[in-house]
Design a protein around this motif. Structure first.
Motif, mmCIF file in Angstrom:
data_model
loop_
_atom_site.group_PDB
_atom_site.id
_atom_site.type_symbol
_atom_site.label_atom_id
_atom_site.label_comp_id
_atom_site.label_asym_id
_atom_site.label_seq_id
_atom_site.Cartn_x
_atom_site.Cartn_y
_atom_site.Cartn_z
ATOM 1 N N ILE A 242 -13.925 0.437 20.009
ATOM 2 C CA ILE A 242 -14.389 -0.791 19.376
ATOM 3 C C ILE A 242 -13.851 -1.974 20.172
ATOM 4 N N PRO A 243 -14.711 -2.781 20.769
ATOM 5 C CA PRO A 243 -14.233 -3.920 21.570
ATOM 6 C C PRO A 243 -13.721 -5.049 20.679
ATOM 7 N N LEU A 244 -12.890 -5.871 21.268
ATOM 8 C CA LEU A 244 -12.378 -7.054 20.583
ATOM 9 C C LEU A 244 -13.445 -8.143 20.631
ATOM 10 N N SER A 245 -13.817 -8.643 19.464
ATOM 11 C CA SER A 245 -14.863 -9.651 19.379
ATOM 12 C C SER A 245 -14.392 -10.797 18.493
ATOM 13 N N SER A 246 -14.740 -12.015 18.856
ATOM 14 C CA SER A 246 -14.361 -13.170 18.030
ATOM 15 C C SER A 246 -14.989 -13.073 16.653
ATOM 16 N N ASN A 247 -16.116 -12.381 16.545
ATOM 17 C CA ASN A 247 -16.780 -12.231 15.245
ATOM 18 C C ASN A 247 -15.964 -11.373 14.281
ATOM 19 N N VAL A 248 -15.192 -10.431 14.832
ATOM 20 C CA VAL A 248 -14.375 -9.568 13.974
ATOM 21 C C VAL A 248 -13.318 -10.395 13.247
ATOM 22 N N ALA A 249 -12.578 -11.211 14.004
ATOM 23 C CA ALA A 249 -11.528 -12.040 13.397
ATOM 24 C C ALA A 249 -12.119 -13.074 12.454
ATOM 25 N N ALA A 250 -13.202 -13.723 12.874
ATOM 26 C CA ALA A 250 -13.810 -14.761 12.047
ATOM 27 C C ALA A 250 -14.340 -14.193 10.742
ATOM 28 N N SER A 251 -14.953 -13.023 10.800
ATOM 29 C CA SER A 251 -15.519 -12.431 9.584
ATOM 30 C C SER A 251 -14.417 -12.030 8.609
ATOM 31 N N GLY A 252 -13.278 -11.529 9.144
ATOM 32 C CA GLY A 252 -12.163 -11.182 8.269
ATOM 33 C C GLY A 252 -11.556 -12.402 7.605
ATOM 34 N N ASP A 253 -11.440 -13.497 8.349
ATOM 35 C CA ASP A 253 -10.901 -14.732 7.783
ATOM 36 C C ASP A 253 -11.826 -15.305 6.707
ATOM 37 N N ARG A 254 -13.132 -15.082 6.865
ATOM 38 C CA ARG A 254 -14.102 -15.567 5.868
ATOM 39 C C ARG A 254 -14.150 -14.687 4.635
ATOM 40 N N GLY A 255 -13.538 -13.514 4.710
ATOM 41 C CA GLY A 255 -13.633 -12.576 3.595
ATOM 42 C C GLY A 255 -14.946 -11.830 3.579
ATOM 43 N N GLN A 256 -15.606 -11.782 4.735
ATOM 44 C CA GLN A 256 -16.875 -11.061 4.860
ATOM 45 C C GLN A 256 -16.790 -10.166 6.093
ATOM 46 N N PRO A 257 -16.341 -8.919 5.932
ATOM 47 C CA PRO A 257 -16.184 -8.029 7.079
ATOM 48 C C PRO A 257 -17.457 -7.926 7.917
ATOM 49 N N LEU A 258 -17.265 -7.634 9.182
ATOM 50 C CA LEU A 258 -18.388 -7.576 10.117
ATOM 51 C C LEU A 258 -19.469 -6.618 9.634
ATOM 52 N N ALA A 259 -19.063 -5.564 8.960
ATOM 53 C CA ALA A 259 -20.034 -4.566 8.502
ATOM 54 C C ALA A 259 -20.965 -5.095 7.423
ATOM 55 N N THR A 260 -20.641 -6.234 6.814
ATOM 56 C CA THR A 260 -21.516 -6.782 5.772
ATOM 57 C C THR A 260 -22.517 -7.779 6.327
#
Length: 298
Positions: A242-260
């Motif tokens: 799994i590559p490191l992506s800015s979307n991963v961190a941003a989605s976690g901070d928003r409370g909306q995991p990337l998978a959603t």
């Protein structure tokens, strides 16, 4: 009544309480087909991110999923799922009702017991063991296809307690990053699983390169391939990178995991989806079909 008699009565009551909780634990665990313990030998490898996205992905596929956060000193699951301010509540029979995130996903975390995110958890080993037992035995999980358990890094009290209490159908997913300093610690997690006779569903190499925000290519910032090499050397199934992506961190901070988020073009989202597919195949987690849907009453 003498002091000795009082002590004997108290011991009998304690033994009876322990036996009752043991029966409750066994009954709860029998209603859960698969328990997936997400482990890592080292902190900072993105274990909670993997656990959250795994649970969300499985739930979105139609499976009934529980997510249990036993990282007692650093519970991050409530933040990553947008559950800050939510509180666990008891049901009429005295059991604990998990927080329902969606129709197929329920969550329990010690973070959902705290009045403030700044409240520290200052517990010794026996207290940790007791809380984890309570979460497994007294939470009204219902019937689940799988329970994803986010454990703290290392091989201490929390992973040990969960491994001992999960019963049949328990598997480990081990998370690492590509660097040798992380791989050395992950080897100990794999040895822990073998000693606990906990089967390993597979190893995930997280932060396997970084997605360039300009061109979209994956740059090997921390290297790549170390996790896959370790999986091969230890004869563990490799679930994917799994590559490191800015979307991963941003989605976690928003409370909306990337998978959603249906981030179909994001390489990390694609990698998570493939990892989940590989894990489902490994654990024989069959997706529900139309025939499994509840029949309308006549």
């Amino acid at each position: 009544m003498t002091t000795g008699t009082q002590s004997a009565i108290q011991q009998d009551e304690d033994a009876g309480q322990r036996q009752l909780q043991e029966q409750m634990l066994e009954a709860r665990m029998e209603r859960i087909d698969r328990k997936i313990l997400v482990l890592s030998g080292k902190g900072g490898v993105g274990k909670s991110t993997v656990a959250v996205n795994l649970a969300v992905s499985l739930a979105r596929s139609g499976l009934k999923v529980g997510l249990l956060d036993v990282d007692l000193h650093g519970p991050s699951i409530p933040k990553m799922l947008g559950l800050e301010g939510k509180q666990l509540s008891p049901s009429a029979d005295g059991s604990i009702e998990p927080i329902q995130v969606s129709e197929n996903l329920s969550v329990v975390s010690v973070g959902l017991l705290l009045k403030s995110l700044e409240d520290p958890i200052i517990w010794r080993g026996p207290m940790k063991y007791s809380v984890i037992r309570q979460f497994l035995a007294e939470v009204n999980w219902g019937r689940l296809d799988c329970l994803v358990i986010d454990s703290p890094p290392g091989t201490g009290d929390e992973p040990l307690a969960v491994a001992q209490m999960s019963g049949q159908g328990a598997w480990a997913v081990v998370v690492t990053t590509p660097q040798e300093v992380a791989l050395a610690d992950v080897r100990r997690s794999i040895s822990f699983c073998y000693r606990m006779m906990l089967p390993i569903a597979g190893l995930v190499e997280n932060m396997s390169g970084m997605v360039c925000t300009k061109c979209g290519e994956i740059v090997p910032l921390f290297g790549s391939g170390g996790g896959e090499a370790l999986a091969s050397a230890t004869k563990v199934n490799f679930l994917g990178r799994i590559p490191l992506s800015s979307n991963v961190a941003a989605s976690g901070d928003r409370g909306q995991p990337l998978a959603t988020a249906d981030e179909a073009a994001d390489p990390a989202a694609q990698a998570f989806a493939q990892m989940v597919e590989n894990l489902r195949g490994r654990l024989n987690l069959k997706l529900p079909t139309a025939a499994d849907a509840p029949k309308p009453r006549t």
